[in-house]
Design a protein around this motif. Structure first.
Motif, short mmCIF file in Angstrom:
data_model
loop_
_atom_site.label_atom_id
_atom_site.label_comp_id
_atom_site.label_asym_id
_atom_site.label_seq_id
_atom_site.Cartn_x
_atom_site.Cartn_y
_atom_site.Cartn_z
N ARG A 100 0.85 -1.28 0.06
CA ARG A 100 0.01 0.00 0.02
C ARG A 100 0.90 1.26 -0.04
NH1 ARG A 100 -3.03 0.19 4.96
NH2 ARG A 100 -3.11 -1.81 4.38
N LYS A 101 2.14 1.11 0.92
CA LYS A 101 3.01 2.41 0.92
C LYS A 101 3.33 2.62 -0.43
CE LYS A 101 5.45 3.02 4.56
NZ LYS A 101 6.40 2.78 5.72
N THR A 103 2.52 1.74 -3.64
CA THR A 103 1.32 2.14 -4.18
C THR A 103 1.07 3.70 -4.13
OG1 THR A 103 0.20 0.01 -4.35
CG2 THR A 103 -0.84 1.80 -5.32
N ASP A 104 0.96 4.00 -2.90
CA ASP A 104 0.84 5.31 -2.50
C ASP A 104 1.88 6.48 -2.81
OD1 ASP A 104 -1.77 4.51 -1.57
OD2 ASP A 104 -1.37 4.71 0.41
N ASN A 105 3.04 6.08 -3.00
CA ASN A 105 4.25 6.69 -3.30
C ASN A 105 4.42 7.01 -4.56
OD1 ASN A 105 7.11 7.68 -3.77
ND2 ASN A 105 7.13 7.34 -1.38
N LYS A 106 4.54 8.68 -4.77
CA LYS A 106 4.58 8.87 -6.03
C LYS A 106 5.75 8.75 -6.92
CE LYS A 106 6.49 13.46 -4.64
NZ LYS A 106 6.10 15.21 -4.60
#
Length: 126
Positions: A100-101, A103-106
């Motif tokens: 999740r982290k 996937t959320d990191n640009k």
């Protein structure tokens, strides 16, 4: 046929994982050159001083002193063209929070489970 990328930076503290990943990358037409570092702090220093200018980075999640996500916090502070760099999180972690982290990191293009395979490399070529 030309390589997909010019320069690859592999950041992983595990010698065996680095050996296997490097051999898979070298056996493909993925990059022209590969640099392997065994710590995220070493990678940050090399990126800051310009001694490494990668098009693609394979980044391990769990490393001592500075893990993959801590690397990304420091990476954000570096003055380089981040749009020109693809970062692939390469990890054996099965923790859903890590996925999740990432996937959320640009900065993370994709999360890839170890071991890296020839097929996965082919799918990463633009």
């Amino acid at each position: 046929m030309a390589a997909c990328f010019k320069t690859c930076l592999l950041i992983d503290d595990n010698y065996i994982d680095n050996f296997v990943t490097r051999k898979i990358i070298e056996g493909s037409n993925f990059v022209e050159s590969i640099t392997v570092v065994r710590s995220a702090t070493e990678a940050i220093t090399a990126l800051q001083n310009g001694s490494i200018k990668p098009d693609v980075i394979f980044l391990d999640v769990r490393m001592p002193l500075m893990g993959g996500f801590e690397f990304l916090e420091e990476y954000e502070k570096i003055d380089i063209d981040k749009d020109a760099v693809k970062i692939f999180m390469l990890s054996s972690s099965l923790d859903p929070l890590d996925l999740r982290k990432s996937t959320d990191n640009k900065y993370i293009t994709q999360f890839i489970h170890k071991p890296l395979t020839q097929k996965a490399l082919e799918e990463l070529c633009p």
